[in-house]
Design an enzyme around this catalytic site. Structure first.
Site, short mmCIF file in Angstrom:
data_model
loop_
_atom_site.label_atom_id
_atom_site.label_comp_id
_atom_site.label_asym_id
_atom_site.label_seq_id
_atom_site.Cartn_x
_atom_site.Cartn_y
_atom_site.Cartn_z
N CYS A 57 1.41 -1.46 0.02
CA CYS A 57 0.35 -0.21 0.19
C CYS A 57 1.28 1.30 0.03
CB CYS A 57 -0.67 0.01 1.21
SG CYS A 57 -1.83 -1.80 1.24
N HIS A 99 -4.62 6.75 1.45
CA HIS A 99 -4.13 5.95 1.11
C HIS A 99 -6.07 5.17 1.15
CE1 HIS A 99 -3.68 2.10 0.59
NE2 HIS A 99 -4.01 1.24 1.48
N ASN A 138 -9.98 -1.03 -1.99
CA ASN A 138 -8.54 -0.60 -1.65
C ASN A 138 -7.70 -1.45 -2.88
OD1 ASN A 138 -5.80 -0.48 -0.64
ND2 ASN A 138 -6.35 -1.51 0.77
O1 UT7 Z 1 -4.03 -1.34 2.82
C1 UT7 Z 1 -3.65 -1.92 3.68
C2 UT7 Z 1 -4.60 -3.00 4.84
N1 UT7 Z 1 -6.12 -2.93 5.40
C3 UT7 Z 1 -6.06 -2.62 6.10
O2 UT7 Z 1 -5.58 -1.46 7.04
C4 UT7 Z 1 -7.34 -3.32 7.01
C5 UT7 Z 1 -7.69 -2.11 8.21
N2 UT7 Z 1 -8.76 -3.45 9.36
C6 UT7 Z 1 -9.82 -3.13 8.80
O3 UT7 Z 1 -10.37 -2.37 7.75
C7 UT7 Z 1 -10.59 -4.34 9.90
O4 UT7 Z 1 -10.42 -4.89 10.73
C8 UT7 Z 1 -11.87 -5.03 8.77
C9 UT7 Z 1 -12.69 -4.32 8.36
C10 UT7 Z 1 -10.67 -5.76 7.75
C11 UT7 Z 1 -12.13 -5.92 10.09
O5 UT7 Z 1 -13.48 -4.99 10.80
P1 UT7 Z 1 -13.47 -5.71 12.25
O6 UT7 Z 1 -13.99 -5.00 13.19
O7 UT7 Z 1 -11.72 -5.39 12.51
O8 UT7 Z 1 -13.92 -7.60 11.70
P2 UT7 Z 1 -12.94 -8.55 12.53
O9 UT7 Z 1 -11.83 -8.68 11.48
O10 UT7 Z 1 -12.58 -8.33 13.98
O11 UT7 Z 1 -14.06 -9.24 12.82
C12 UT7 Z 1 -15.77 -9.04 13.25
C13 UT7 Z 1 -17.28 -10.47 12.99
C14 UT7 Z 1 -15.32 -11.94 12.71
O12 UT7 Z 1 -17.30 -12.54 13.07
P3 UT7 Z 1 -17.10 -13.46 14.69
O13 UT7 Z 1 -15.75 -14.43 14.32
O14 UT7 Z 1 -16.81 -12.47 15.43
O15 UT7 Z 1 -18.11 -14.88 14.54
C15 UT7 Z 1 -15.48 -11.70 11.16
O16 UT7 Z 1 -15.70 -13.11 10.97
O17 UT7 Z 1 -16.76 -10.46 11.72
C16 UT7 Z 1 -17.00 -11.23 10.43
N3 UT7 Z 1 -16.24 -11.11 9.02
C17 UT7 Z 1 -17.05 -10.38 8.35
N4 UT7 Z 1 -18.98 -10.61 7.97
C18 UT7 Z 1 -19.21 -10.22 6.92
C19 UT7 Z 1 -15.68 -10.32 8.40
N5 UT7 Z 1 -15.70 -10.02 7.46
C20 UT7 Z 1 -16.58 -9.98 7.27
C21 UT7 Z 1 -17.42 -10.08 5.75
N6 UT7 Z 1 -19.08 -10.50 5.85
N7 UT7 Z 1 -16.73 -9.56 4.76
#
Ligand code: UT7
Length: 343
Positions: A121, A270, A300
């Site tokens: 990124c 970004h 992204n």
């Molecule tokens: O370019 C640099 C790269 N990336 C970033 O900067 C990303 C930075 N991080 C983020 O943007 C966030 O952490 C995310 C948007 C990726 C995820 O949000 P989060 O609040 O951290 O969610 P999480 O990963 O803790 O997941 C929460 C729940 C999980 O379910 P359980 O285990 O609580 O039952 C995931 O399995 O949300 C679930 N989940 C989804 N549910 C529906 C993860 N992805 C999805 C999805 N749809 N697409």
């Protein structure tokens, strides 16, 4: 010593729009439009068709940047190509783009160096800093810097991969960095990295420490397990570090120029997550009209986010001559960077 300014911008995104609802209905991913929108701000992304690679996406973006700079491709002295989704393991995408641009053909063939940047990124800002240094040193007059990604080919588009697959899209952005005696251009840049987090956001595919480096079956056919094949990410850890690092590197670059956030006319962050950027914006007290976003439409696009935003802002008239622009990025590595540009 000449100044290094951005003489032209261009971008290209593939035509196929994939909405959050399409991820559910077409790919069968257990997700919802609301979940993705609320957590990330993303509404849709573009996916390239099979047969299209990162250099293909980069070609129209580069041609537009070269034309907008008022140059011909033969005027280029160097190509810098930032991507985490190159066509192959090697060579990098830079030489494919050079060939597609037609630089290697005919009596006027120009075999300019093609440098590939592997900083995810932050790749575009690593490339911009390198191009600026090449131009200021007098080694080059016109350097093409491209960020291009074909993520759609390498996303685990199933429920297993939803935490990563719902974030990324394809696209390309390009700028030409040129020498000038005018009082304008890239004023300062800062880059950084923290290898302690190398595995926090990674796509390994193989392990070169192993023999063979990809497991083979009895017929010699390579087999890659899902944990190796697809990107993995500790999203919360990335989010926390992104906010801290982007804030800090922005301050560093402002300090280097003895300016404050108020002196900046346009912030080009970004596009990893709209919530990261909104947090930065709120914390730094930046008004809405000084920020541009496109994550809602493209997701992204990693190395392409900043050059696409610059090209769109120039095209819409939002970014004009004389404005002070701050570009800030953070991503896998961890790596980060910031640049201040007098446009
Ligand atoms: O370019 C640099 C790269 N990336 C970033 O900067 C990303 C930075 N991080 C983020 O943007 C966030 O952490 C995310 C948007 C990726 C995820 O949000 P989060 O609040 O951290 O969610 P999480 O990963 O803790 O997941 C929460 C729940 C999980 O379910 P359980 O285990 O609580 O039952 C995931 O399995 O949300 C679930 N989940 C989804 N549910 C529906 C993860 N992805 C999805 C999805 N749809 N697409």
């Amino acid at each position: 010593m000449p100044n290094a300014y951005i003489s032209g911008t261009g971008f290209h995104v593939p035509p196929r729009v994939v909405t959050n609802e399409d991820l559910r209905s077409q790919y069968g991913i257990d997700t919802t439009h609301e979940w993705i929108l609320q957590r990330t701000g993303i509404e849709s992304r573009r996916f390239a068709d099979e047969g299209v690679g990162s250099a293909d996406l980069a070609l129209p973006a580069s041609e537009a940047a070269i034309a907008n700079a008022g140059l011909r491709k033969e005027d280029l002295d160097m190509i810098i190509f930032a991507t985490l989704s190159p066509e192959h393991c090697f060579p990098g995408s830079g030489v494919y783009l050079q060939h597609k641009l037609g630089l290697c053909d005919g009596p006027d063939a120009k075999f300019v160096p093609a440098l590939d940047v592997r900083n995810q990124c932050s790749g575009f800002l690593y490339g911009l800093a390198t191009a600026t240094s090449m131009v200021k040193s007098g080694a080059s007059r016109h350097v093409l810097v491209v960020g291009a990604e074909t993520h759609s080919a390498a996303l685990d588009l199933t429920t297993r991969g939803r935490n990563v697959a719902s974030l990324f899209g394809d696209g390309a952005g390009a700028v030409v960095v040129s020498a000038t005696d005018e009082d304008r251009g890239v004023r300062a840049w800062r880059l950084g990295a923290d290898g302690r987090f190398a595995d926090t956001l990674s796509q390994r595919v193989w392990d070169i420490k192993k023999r063979p480096f990809i497991t083979q079956d009895a017929n010699g056919v390579g087999q890659v397990s899902p944990e190796m094949m697809w990107a993995r990410m500790d999203g919360k850890l990335v989010f926390k570090n992104a906010v801290e690092r982007m804030m800090r590197v922005l301050m560093e670059v402002c300090l280097a120029e003895s300016i404050s956030g108020q002196d900046i006319d346009l912030f080009v962050f970004h596009q990893a997550n709209l919530r990261i950027n909104q947090y930065l914006q709120q914390h730094l007290g930046i008004p809405d009209d000084k920020v541009v976003h496109n994550i809602q439409r493209y997701g992204n696009t990693t190395a392409a986010t900043i050059p696409i935003l610059l090209a769109e802002a120039v095209e819409s008239g939002k970014l004009r001559r004389g404005m002070k622009v701050a570009c800030v990025a953070f991503g896998s590595g961890f790596t980060w960077g910031a640049a201040l540009i007098d446009w």
